[in-house]
Every structure is written in C-alpha cells, then in structure tokens.
Design a protein around this motif. Structure first.
Motif, PDB file in Angstrom:
ATOM      1  N   UNK A 171       0.821  -1.202   0.000  1.00 15.00           N
ATOM      2  CA  UNK A 171       0.000   0.000   0.000  1.00 15.00           C
ATOM      3  C   UNK A 171       0.862   1.263   0.000  1.00 15.00           C
ATOM      4  N   UNK A 172       1.941   1.222   0.809  1.00 13.49           N
ATOM      5  CA  UNK A 172       2.781   2.406   0.945  1.00 13.49           C
ATOM      6  C   UNK A 172       3.688   2.605  -0.265  1.00 13.49           C
ATOM      7  N   UNK A 216       2.907   2.428  -3.396  1.00 13.23           N
ATOM      8  CA  UNK A 216       2.220   2.799  -4.637  1.00 13.23           C
ATOM      9  C   UNK A 216       2.946   3.830  -5.471  1.00 13.23           C
ATOM     10  N   UNK A 239       6.601   3.708 -14.015  1.00 13.19           N
ATOM     11  CA  UNK A 239       5.689   4.251 -15.007  1.00 13.19           C
ATOM     12  C   UNK A 239       6.507   4.501 -16.261  1.00 13.19           C
ATOM     13  N   UNK A 240       5.845   4.376 -17.398  1.00 15.23           N
ATOM     14  CA  UNK A 240       6.575   4.460 -18.664  1.00 15.23           C
ATOM     15  C   UNK A 240       7.172   5.833 -18.903  1.00 15.23           C
ATOM     16  N   UNK A 285      11.990  -3.168 -10.242  1.00 13.09           N
ATOM     17  CA  UNK A 285      12.558  -4.165  -9.340  1.00 13.09           C
ATOM     18  C   UNK A 285      11.700  -4.292  -8.084  1.00 13.09           C
ATOM     19  N   UNK A 328      -4.491  -8.029  -4.146  1.00 11.79           N
ATOM     20  CA  UNK A 328      -3.606  -6.920  -4.439  1.00 11.79           C
ATOM     21  C   UNK A 328      -2.443  -7.384  -5.317  1.00 11.79           C
ATOM     22  N   UNK A 380      -3.475  -7.636  -8.772  1.00  7.30           N
ATOM     23  CA  UNK A 380      -3.514  -6.317  -9.401  1.00  7.30           C
ATOM     24  C   UNK A 380      -2.125  -5.840  -9.792  1.00  7.30           C
ATOM     25  N   UNK A 381      -1.164  -6.085  -8.892  1.00  2.00           N
ATOM     26  CA  UNK A 381       0.206  -5.662  -9.178  1.00  2.00           C
ATOM     27  C   UNK A 381       0.756  -6.402 -10.390  1.00  2.00           C
ATOM     28  N   UNK A 428      -0.536  -4.958 -13.477  1.00  2.00           N
ATOM     29  CA  UNK A 428       0.140  -3.702 -13.764  1.00  2.00           C
ATOM     30  C   UNK A 428       1.534  -3.964 -14.347  1.00  2.00           C
ATOM     31  N   UNK A 431       1.265  -4.689 -17.887  1.00  2.00           N
ATOM     32  CA  UNK A 431       1.014  -3.463 -18.661  1.00  2.00           C
ATOM     33  C   UNK A 431       2.313  -2.708 -18.929  1.00  2.00           C
TER      34      UNK A 431
END
Lengths: 881, 490
Positions: free
Chosen positions: A398-399, A401, A406-407, A419, A436, A439-440, A443, A446
């Motif tokens: 959670x912390x 995030x 990001x691209x 990493x 979770x 979900x990761x 991502x 993606x």
C-alpha cells in the motif's frame, strides 16, 4: 636556471595536468618539484601564480616528491617559505599550510623522527588554539582566518595517523564552545576522542587522563617540548574507519566494551558527547552527518553511554529531506537498532524515507538512493537474510504505490521501481493480499507491454530496446517461480521479435543471461517465430543469427526446411556464414537426419568458395565423427578464455578440437635403477599415467650444449593401473657433467583432444654417466689398471680424497656403488676402480685400506673438470646408503 | 566520508571524444588511506583521459550505440542507483557517484574504509551521501542564476578556490558553495564562537523577512471510465531573512483557509530547529491515513544569511484547477481533434498566461488545418507539427472553452518533425502551461502575523505567492495512454 615566468609556469602546469605520468617521465619531470619549491620564494611571480603552484602540490605531492625523504624536504621548504613571508596579509599562508600537510602525509614522512612534523604540528595547534607564539602570522584578522584551516589540517593528520592528537583531547574540550570556529573543532574533537578510545580499548588499557589534561601535548607551550606521540605510537599507525561500513567485523565497535572506565570517566565522556551533540545544530548539514556517523558507530558498545543521547536530534533530522542527514539517521538506526528506535519510530522513519524516495522536490539520484536505502533498510527484526534486498516488513504494498514504475520515467528510475514491483509481485503470502498481488501483476504486464511497444519502434533508439530487455531480465530473475508471469513474458517477447527481428542480438544476450525457467520456453517460442517465416524477407540475417542460438533437436524438420528455403537467398558471404553457423549449432546438438542433405546441397551450390568449403567440412565431420565427438569438437572450449569478438568465439570450440591444448601433467615420470647397456649411458624411465593416454610422445630438452640433443620417445598407449614397460633413454654427453632434463608430453585424450603438458624436470646425476671399461682377461686386471694409470699420468690430474664409511663397511659399499667398475679387488682392504666417462674421459680410483671411519682414495683423471664432481661423489658415497 | 577525487565533465555529443574534463581534483591524503583500507582490492585513480572515456562509456554517452555491444547493452547490466563501477583495463573503479544534468556530468569517488571485495553495501558507506551532497552543491553553484556559457566558464574558474575552501582535504565542510564564495569575500572575519558554520557574516541594516510560496500543479487526465485522473500540488517556500544578530530566532507559520487542502510530505530546511509531530507524520503515501493536519504549520528556525528553501510540501487538492478532455481520431488521411477545457470555479480566473500545446509526434508537417475555437487564438507551427492554443489572461464567464479541428499532414521527415516513443498511433496529449500570480491552489499563505522574530527591531515582512503548471497532461481518450499505478481503479 633562474625562476620561470608566469606564462612558462602556466604552460608547465597545463602540460602536467594533461597527463601527470607522461610529464613526469619527460625531460622536465625530474626538476618540477624542485623548481616549484624554489619559485614559491621568487619575488617575480605573482601571488596568484604561486597559489596555482601550491594547488598543484596539494593535489599531486606523491608525484612531485614520491619518497619520504623528498616529502620531508619539501614540507620543510614549504614551512620555511611560510616563515619567510612578510608580515603583510597574504593569500599564500593558507595553501602553504595545506600543502605542507598534504606533502607530509602523502609522502609517508609524518612521524616522530621527522623534523618537518615536529615543526608543523605545534605550529598548527598554536594557530588553531589562537596562540601563535612566534608571530609568524602578522595581523590578528588573518590569524582568525587561518584558525579554521589549522583545525582542518590537524583533522586530516589525525585521520591519517590515529592517536596523533590524543594528547590534546583535554585542550580541545576546553576550547569547544569558548573560542574559535565551532565546526572544525567539534569534528576534530569527535575524531580524536573516537581514535583515542579505540586505541586504548585495543590495548585493553584504561582511559587514563585522556579527557582531563588541558594543556598542549608539548608540555608547557607550543614550542618548548617535543610533540607527544605516545597514543599515536600505541595505535601503531593503524587506520581507523571513521564510519565503519561493516560494523560487525570492526574490532572498534565491540572492542570499546573492553575499555576500563571509572565512573568519573564515564561521566566525563557523557558530558563531552552531550556537548558535541548540543552544538550539532550549528554545523553545516554535511558536517552534522559526519559527526553523527563518527559518534554513532564510534561509540557503539561504550559502557555507560546510552544511545538515548541521540534522541533529541532525531525529530529535527527526520524533518529534513537532506540526503546526508537522513543517511546519518539510518546509520544510527543500524548502529543502535531497537535501543534507539522503537517499532513506532521505525515506522515513522520508513514513512519519511518512502515519502522522500518519491518527493517531487528532490532530484532523481536522491530518489534512487533512498529507494536503495529502503530495500536495504536495517530493520529491528528482519525476517530474511540481511544481505538480501527486499522491502521491509513494515512497508506494505500500500505504501509503495508511488514507487511503482511508469513508462514516463527515466530508464534507471523505471528499472529501480520495476525491481520493487517484481519483489512485491513475488510475495504471495497471506490470503487477503492475493487480490492486491494480482492487481500488481496485471500492472507489471502493462508496463512490460509498454516497454515492448517502445522497443518495437523501428526508429527507436537502442536505449529503449536495452531498457526493455533489462526489464525482462529483472522480471525473469525475480519471478522465476511464477509460471503465469513467465508465459506472458515469453509471448510478449516472441511478438516483439516478430515486429523487430533486428533486436536478435538482444534476444541472444537475454537467452544467455536468464535462468532456464524463461530460457527454455523463450527459445522454443523464438524458434517457431523464425521458422514459420519464409526466410525471404530482409531480416534473414537476424533470423539466422537467432536460429543459431535457438535451433535444437526439437522441430528439426521445420528448421531444416526453413534453412533449405533460406539458402536460396543467402547471396553474400556474411549470410552464408550465418547460415553455416546455424548448421554448426545443429551439428553440435546432434541433429543428423536431413542435415547431411542440406550440407551436401550447400557444399555444391553456395556461391562463395569459403562457404562451400565450410559446408563440406561440416559434412565430413557429420559423416565421420560420432555424436559425442562432434559435440566435443564443436562445443565451446572450456579452457580457452572467452573472447569478446564473435568471429573468434564462433570458431573456438572447433579450433579447440583441432589444435593442441595446454593441460596439467597427466603422468608421473621418474628415473629408475641404473642400467649399463650399450656404448653410452642410459637413463631408465618409469612411467605412471594418471589417466588413459594415447600416442604419447615424450620430448626432452637439455639446457646448454652439455649433451647432444635427445630424441623423443614414443609410447602408443598408457593406461592407469596397467604396468608400463620402462623406457630407456640413451644420453650422449659432450662433457661428463650432470644436468637437468626438461620434459614435456604430447598425447591424445580418449575424447580426441591433443594435449601438451610440461612435466617436472629429471635430474641426470654424475654417476649416471659411468661406463665400465671392457673387462680385461682374467688375472690381468692389475696390469691393465697400472697401464691405464700410467697412460693417464702425463697430462692427468691426481688427487686424494677421504671417503667416509658408514656402518656397512668398505666391501659392501664398493660392491653396491662401484661393483661394475672394479678392475682389481684385493678384498677386503684395497680396490682399483676404472670408470669410463663418455665421451672420452677416464676416472681411476685406488681405494683402501679401510680405516676406522673411512677410507683414503687416490684418484687420477685425464679430465681435470671432473675432479670436483668426483670428489663430491666420493664424499657422498656412504650417505646415499 | 571523504572523497578520493571529484570531476566535472561536459558531455559533447557528436564530437570525437564526446566530452571534455572541465574540472578535476584529486585528494592524495585520502588516496593514501584508500590504499591501506582497500588493500589488495585497491584500484588507483586513472588520469583524466582514460577516466573520461570510461565514464562516458559507463553512462552510455559515447556516440557508438549503432550496434549492440554486450559489455554496455547486456540485459544483465542493471544500475538502480547513480553509483557506477568504471572499467579500466582489467580493474573496476568503484563506487563512482555520477549523474548527468544540463550537459554536465558530475562525478565523485568516495573513500570506502574497508576492502572492496566483496562489495560493501552502499547504505553503510557515509561517503556516498557526502559525494551526492558535494555534487549537488557544485551543481547548485554552477546553475544558480547562471544564464550563459560565459557565466558558466567564470563559475568553473572559481571552483578550484571554492573547493579549497569547502573541501580542502576531500572531506566536505559545506555543500553550500555560494555561501562559501561570499565567505571569501567577507573582509571582516570576526566569527563569534557560537555562530553556526552555515551562516556567513552578520547582517547590518533594516530588518526584512521575505516569504514566497511557489506551487506547481501537475496532472494526468484521461477522461476514461476505468482510469482515475491524477493531480498533485508541489509547494516550495522560499525565505530570505535579513536580520541583525548572530543567531536571530524566527518562527514562520504557514496557514490554510478553512477549506484549504492539508500540506503533506513536508521536508524542511536543516536550519529549522524543531518540528511538530503532526508536520512530520502528515504524508501522502498512506492512503489509509486520514489524520489530516491543516495547520498552522510552525517552523521555528535560525535563518542563514542567504535565501533558502524553508520547506517543500505536496498536497492533494479536491479537484484539478483545469479539467479537460481531448479526443483525437484518425480519419483516413486526416486527424479530427476536439479539446474541451473547463476552469474550476474555485480557481482565481486571472492568469499571467495560459496556453494549451497540442503536439503531433511521429507524423509529417502540418499541411492544412480547419479549426474552430470558442475562445482565444490558435497558432500553428507547421514544420514542428505543433499547435498552440493561447487562452490568455481569463477564461470566459462560462469557464468552459472548446477547440475542434481537422488536420492534414505531409510526408514525414525524421530530421524536422519530432519523434516520440510514447505518442505512437492515437496516443497523444495536450499539455497546459499556465501561471497565476498571488494565488496558491492549496490556499496556503503566510501573512504579517505569521512571522515572529525574536530580535531587535520590527522587521518588514513581505510575502509572495504564485501557482504554475508543470507536467499538466490531458491524454487522448480515444487511445491508450501511459498510466501510473495510482490511476488504475482496481
């Protein structure tokens, strides 16, 4: 030569800085240091030029004055120059002090016997303490300027010679907060205190009056007594880490517990520490960090000094985003752990670090360093091994995030964040976190897809391809145990290859680097990707390069069909070679079936003769070698170093099979008992193979011209455990002298490799050269010997040697050592011995009669050079028993 | 904690060497210690020539990236921090702290006080953060108020003297080089013993405190059902306190109006003496944490002589100041675009400037545009394939404006038209640039009464505020767009 002009110096300094080593090797190199010291006193040069000369001597003293004597002389000269300056304010005093300090330390001249040290130290301390006795530094305002410099020089000297200022701890304490600039003084006090404590603790001694003496270490004043080197000598010149990076291994940390301290000393120490920490705020942030590292690690384990002393500083430090300060807090955390940071404190520190690692106001290098710190965070109660990177327990997904990739990020940031994401994805612990993690992982896919899309752009820079493959490598390394992730990664990469075959070198590199979890499926996918094409497009070169890596026994028929089709398009040499490269890797993998046909076709139809030859060679190898031997011949060599050039690497395995390999000795060789056969001396060699050897050839080499060259000896086959016939090696001496034979062996191993090995040398002893004279008819021995003796006499050399006898007695000794050469034996007390020493020398001995502990031997030879050898031989006769 | 050497290298692409060493300084006494500490693993520092080459190679800045080179491009060579190992012959010089900024490479080699094999962890080496501080200090010095190459050269010329002052033996004394330069120039060096090392000289004159709050707002807007729009405010508070006395005590407070957005992730200047725990714990990283602290944010401090950044903060305001959507669709040879922008009613409608940049990447030059704007003017830079919609100082009463158009492109010329790795196909954005004076999005302000000065004389207090946009993107909602994890509504 007179002083140089400003321009000449500017030119010289420029040339020196360009390449110091080249300048020093040149004609001007030798005199540079000397000229520099001389011209510092020249009145023609401006102060600015002199400052640049001093800057050079601060930076390169080890080149200008490399040994201790030169450094000592240079420092003395610099100090003299300092004293010669007029009382006017001058910009030279500060650099002169710095240069003298640097010269002494870098040249290794600092020590109790050095005159320059004995001058510099009191001078610095006097200046620092504001007690310049001899008024070298004219005005009071300039003295204040130099005060800070003097403290810095002393700190550097203490760093390079721990314990040097041990004698003035009391003085430093007294000055702190009363006089002078606070920063250099507190840093020096902290350093000298730490060093003093460590030295005393190592010696198992008590603190003594370390903290309480309040005067100069020279006794009464700066110049009255010699410097006190006691503690520095105790320290033995051993350097102390100022911020040990490996605390557990440092004896400084734990060793401090060994220090014997009285309650008053504990109090004094605590007061000093508190005083230092109190003024910490007045220091610049970088200096605060230095002080905290020094005190944190330096005083860890010291009795009676609670870590809570640091507590008042922490909130202030945690509030800043300053790299050095947060890093120092982490050092305190690592040093004291739970004793200073409760679980809540630890959580707060982690929150601050996490926020700082992504704070938009901080630069990217700082973010990355904070992220590194997070992944190596010194936790109070770590779960895994401490040397492994991983997000700390209290830092949940959670912390993190904001720390996910990001691209739009820079490549390095993206990889670092990726990493972290991989590590979070790898964690499939408890049930409630499953969603979770899922979900990761989505991502992650993606992000990877985005990277692949970027890499697939034909006009894109190489960096975007490199980034994509590094990301894939990271994922494969961190998530090797997650088949679903690897499957989609494989598919994505196969598609990327389809879009942009020019990335083949990256794919080969990836296949070489990743573990089998990704390598195998990716290899299969890529092979299919390649062979499903026609081979007629412009990317043939890449397809062939790819195929050479991924082709194997599986799907060989499609591979061969593709190659057959591609052969028609291989118009130039490079493409033909690439095609043959694929054939070669198929050969190595033991693909036989259709490959022979293909090779035959290539041998006939390729346009380039080199290509045809290669194809024919491969065909011949395929037809004549067994599968294992083929693999061996074409496989990568294990002994040869890996070369970067692909041209060389390509042929390495093949060349290894056809050329001679250097190998460790595979057999033992020794000299057996002496045999007298034929007209020349013969060495009997015993062979003991360590592994099967075929077609063994032993080559001998005699140094100098003492012997004629020796022929090689051949043995068809040697097997361990099966007795081998001894070998006879005839020697042909040109002079009767012992020697050493260099031996090397050339042989073939059962796998078909030819190896060459150097064996330990063999010794040919003097007595190995002895040959008997033809035995005279019976009863004529005595006359024969006398005739020999007489014929030798005219130009011969006669001598007498005492030959000690062992317990076995003369008779036994003679029969064992000299038996074949005895011409007349009047047993038990006298013997006549005649020895022929090839090529043409004679050695005649008369022994006896035997006495209690030896026998006197008269010897005669027609070659005086053998006398010392014969003497040594006779004296050593009984020893060899 | 000491440095063995420091370098400044200018990166000059498309020249034979690809760079020049502009400044270097070695520290022989530290080197002496490195030899002893590193023992058998010691690697000497090369001369500038070989170092330049190794550094550029390691940072991937040599012009030879045409072909794959394993030692540089291999997938297994992954650096996750700005700390490198430079390969020199068979040896590796480690740890070289280096980064590229504005065409200059800043590099330093900290001393490691133990053997280098096995490699010790970075976190346990104090020299690493000291190296960063030194390099950031040099960077701040070179680029503070520096405009031209000539000025840069002057500043580079001052570096040797400055480092002699702030880092005479390789151990950094002060990362603030500018203040050290001022220090050299201060003629009367009467330093009282309790004076902070970071405060040079003392001020004489009328007391004056100036506080500027600069907020930047960034945003990523997608106009998509499954993606959340993101925006964030980043604040910087810059102070300059001209006050008499050695250590004047000052307390500066930042306040929020009742509907203001709480400040988070507050990082303060080291001169701040103490902090409220609420300031320390208010953070944006923990979404579950709703213990928002809305001030006032008090910062007791002893100010340095020069202007300084009192604090940085972030904030999550409830709505982005300008909400937009962008639709771009390819229709045969033409692009059809629609851009809608709406200023939020709570935002001060008085801009210094406001523009929307609409770039078209990986296409040819713009040959023909038919457009309609409800407000403002459109400028078309044909060769650059860029359109700039100038909105001006005010949004109209309705607060909403529209642009629609049809654009035709010529054939692509990679030399002239911009290439982008992200904007491929329909992926495209509109980027907003705006500035509003005397305004903050969070509402954060400092006023006359928020400054307490414990020194003689009543100071004049001046305050400034401004909001500017930074990375304010509105992505084409008809095509994929790059997303951050926070945008995924899971």
């Amino acid at each position: 030569m007179g002083p140089l002009s400003r321009e000449a110096w500017a030119q010289r300094l420029g040339a020196f800085r360009g390449s110091p080593s080249a300048f020093m090797a040149g004609p001007e190199g030798e005199s540079l240091g000397r000229d520099l010291l001389r011209d510092l006193r020249s009145e023609k040069l401006s102060e600015q030029t002199k400052v640049s000369l001093l800057a050079l001597s601060m930076e390169f003293p080890d080149q200008l004055w490399p040994d201790a004597a030169e450094a000592e002389a240079a420092a003395t000269s610099l100090l003299d120059t300092l004293h010669l300056l007029s009382p006017r304010p001058s910009v030279l005093r500060r650099p002169l002090l710095l240069a003298a300090t640097a010269a002494l330390v870098a040249g290794g001249a600092l020590g109790p016997t050095s005159g320059a040290s004995a001058r510099l130290l009191p001078l610095l301390l006097g200046l620092a303490a504001g007690r310049d006795g001899d008024g070298v530094f004219g005005s009071a305002s300039e003295q204040r300027l130099l005060q800070a410099t003097a403290w810095e020089c002393l700190r550097e000297l203490e760093s390079c010679r721990p314990g040097l200022l041990g004698g003035c701890l009391g003085l430093l304490r007294g000055l702190l907060g009363r006089e002078g600039p606070v920063q250099p003084l507190s840093l020096l006090l902290a350093l000298a205190l730490r060093n003093g404590l460590v030295i005393r603790a190592r010696a198992g001694a008590s603190l003594g009056g370390l903290l309480t003496g309040s005067d100069f270490p020279t006794g009464g004043g700066p110049h009255t007594h010699p410097w006190d080197w006691t503690l520095a000598e105790e320290g033995d010149g051993r350097l102390q880490p100022q911020a040990p990076s490996c605390p557990a291994a440092e004896d400084g940390g734990r060793g401090l517990a060994a220090l014997e301290t009285s309650p008053e000393e504990v109090r004094e120490l605590r007061a000093t520490l508190a005083q230092l920490l109190d003024i910490c705020y007045l220091l610049t942030p970088v200096a605060q960090a230095q002080l905290l590292w020094l005190l944190g690690w330096g005083l860890q384990g010291l009795r009676g000094q609670p870590p809570a002393l640091f507590k008042p500083q922490l909130v202030r430090l945690l509030g800043t985003g300053q790299l050095a300060l947060l890093h120092a807090v982490l050092a305190l955390k690592a040093a004291f752990g739970e004793a200073l940071f409760t679980a809540q404190d630890e959580a707060l520190l982690l929150h601050r670090l996490t926020a700082a690692a992504q704070h938009p106001a901080l630069p990217a290098p700082t973010h990355l360093f904070y992220l590194h710190c997070l992944l190596n965070f010194p936790e109070n109660s770590p779960l895994g091994p401490s040397d492994e990177e991983g997000p700390p327990l209290l830092l949940g997904a959670q912390l993190c995030q904001g720390l996910l990739p990001s691209l739009l990020q820079e490549p390095m940031t993206l990889l670092a964040h990726l990493h972290l994401l991989c590590m979070l994805c790898a964690d499939d612990g408890e049930e409630e976190g499953k969603g979770r993690v899922q979900g990761l992982r989505c991502y992650l896919e993606k992000v990877l897809a985005g990277l692949r899309q970027r890499a697939s752009l034909a006009a894109g820079p190489r960096a975007s391809a490199t980034l994509c493959f590094r990301a894939s490598y990271l994922v494969a390394a961190c998530l090797a145990g997650q088949p679903t992730v690897l499957t989609s990664l494989t598919q994505g990469l196969a598609q990327l290859y389809q879009c942009r075959p020019a990335l083949a070198p990256h794919f080969v590199d990836l296949l070489n680097s990743v573990g089998p979890e990704l390598r195998e499926p990716l290899r299969v996918a890529l092979r299919q990707e390649v062979v499903l094409g026609t081979g007629s497009d412009g990317a043939l070169r890449w397809h062939l390069q790819m195929l050479a890596k991924v082709a194997g026994r599986d799907g060989q028929s499609t591979t061969l069909r593709f190659l057959q089709g591609a052969a028609a398009h291989c118009s130039d040499w490079a493409l033909q070679q690439a095609l043959l490269q694929v054939c070669r890797s198929l050969l190595r993998d033991g693909v036989a079936g259709g490959l022979a046909d293909l090779l035959q076709m290539l041998a006939g139809h390729l346009k380039d003769p080199d290509g045809r030859d290669h194809a024919r060679l491969y065909y011949l190898l395929l037809a004549h070698l067994s599968e294992t031997k083929l693999g061996m011949a074409l496989g990568p060599s294990l002994t040869a170093p890996a070369l970067a050039s692909s041209l060389v690497a390509e042929n390495q395995g093949f060349a290894a099979a056809l050329t001679v390999q250097e190998a460790p000795p595979a057999l033992r060789l020794s000299v057996g008992p002496r045999r007298l056969e034929g007209p020349s001396p013969v060495l009997q060699l015993l062979l003991e193979p360590l592994k099967p050897l075929y077609s063994l050839e032993l080559r001998f080499h005699v140094g100098g011209q003492v012997y004629r060259p020796l022929d090689a000896v051949y043995v068809p086959c040697l097997l361990p455990g099966r007795p081998a016939r001894p070998l006879l090696l005839p020697l042909q001496p040109r002079r009767p002298a012992p020697t050493r034979l260099e031996v090397s062996a050339l042989y073939t191993t059962p796998t078909g490799r030819t190896c060459h090995a150097h064996l330990p040398p063999l010794q040919v002893k003097f007595e190995d050269l002895f040959l008997p004279f033809p035995s005279p008819p019976e009863d004529t021995g005595s006359r024969f010997f006398e005739e020999l003796w007489a014929s030798c006499l005219p130009k011969g050399t006669e001598s007498r040697v005492w030959c000690p006898l062992g317990p076995e007695g003369l008779e036994a000794l003679v029969s064992r050592r000299l038996g074949p050469f005895v011409v007349v034996a009047q047993s038990p007390d006298s013997y006549c011995v005649a020895i022929h020493l090839p090529p043409t020398s004679r050695l005649l001995l008369r022994l006896g009669p035997a006495q209690e502990d030896g026998v006197s031997v008269a010897l005669l030879t027609d070659d005086w050079t053998v006398l010392p050898l014969a003497g040594d031989y006779l004296r050593g006769l009984s020893e060899a028993a | 904690m000491a440095q063995r050497a420091v370098w400044l290298v200018s990166h000059e692409p498309r020249t034979p060497a690809c760079g020049t060493v502009r400044f270097s300084r070695r520290y022989p006494t530290v080197e002496k210690r490195a030899k002893v500490f590193n023992g058998a693993s010691y690697v000497p520092i090369p001369e500038d020539g070989p170092l330049l080459n190794a550094l550029l190679f390691e940072l991937g800045l040599l012009d030879t990236d045409k072909d794959f080179v394993e030692s540089r491009d291999s997938c297994a060579r992954i650096n996750k921090t700005s700390v490198y190992g430079l390969r020199l012959g068979g040896d590796e010089l480690w740890p070289v702290v280096a980064f590229l900024k504005n065409g200059l490479i800043y590099a330093s080699l900290p001393l490691v006080e133990q053997t280098l094999s096995p490699r010790p962890s970075l976190i346990n080496n104090s020299g690493i953060s000291q190296a960063f501080e030194l390099l950031f200090g040099v960077q701040d010095f070179l680029y503070s108020s520096q405009k031209s190459d000539a000025e840069l050269n002057t500043k580079l010329g001052q570096l040797p003297d400055l480092l002699l002052q702030t880092c005479p033996f390789g151990t950094l004394l002060d990362a603030n080089l500018q203040s050290s330069l001022d220090n050299i120039n201060v003629s009367s060096m009467t330093q009282p013993p309790k004076q902070p090392a970071w405060k040079t000289g003392t001020y004489k004159g009328k007391p004056h405190v100036s506080i500027s709050i600069l907020e930047k707002v960034k945003s990523m807007q997608y106009d998509k059902r499954d993606l959340a729009d993101l925006w964030q405010v980043i604040g910087t508070v810059i102070c300059k306190c001209d006050l008499e006395g050695i250590m004047p005590n000052v307390t500066i407070s930042l306040s929020l109006p009742t509907n203001g957005s709480p400040l988070q992730d507050i990082l303060v200047h080291p001169c701040v003496t103490s902090l409220d725990s609420a300031v320390l714990t208010s953070t944006s990283i923990d979404a579950a944490d709703d213990s928002a602290f809305s001030g006032p944010y008090k910062f007791p401090l002893t100010p340095p002589s020069e202007a300084f950044n009192l604090c940085y903060y972030t904030s999550q305001v409830p709505v982005p100041p300008i909400l937009g959507f962008y639709q771009m669709q390819e229709e045969e040879v033409q692009l059809k675009i629609t851009v809608n922008l709406k200023l939020h009613e709570s935002v001060k409608n008085n801009f210094e400037f406001c523009e929307a940049h609409i770039p078209f990447y990986n296409r040819g030059p713009i040959t023909h545009v038919e457009y309609k704007v409800s407000f403002g003017q459109l400028e078309v830079l044909r060769e650059k394939s860029l359109m700039i919609w100038t909105i001006g100082q005010k949004f109209p009463k309705s607060m909403a404006i529209t642009l629609s158009g049809i654009i035709t492109f010529g054939t692509k010329n990679p030399e002239k038209q911009p290439f982008d790795q992200i904007c491929i196909g329909g992926t495209a954005y509109v980027k907003l640039h705006f500035k509003i004076l005397d305004y903050t999005l969070t509402g954060c302000y400092a006023d006359q009464h928020s400054v307490q000065v414990f020194a003689s004389g009543k100071p004049k207090i001046s305050t400034h505020r401004k909001l500017i946009s930074s990375d304010y993107y509105i992505w084409n909602s008809k095509a994929p767009a790059p997303v951050a994890y926070g945008s995924l509504l899971l």
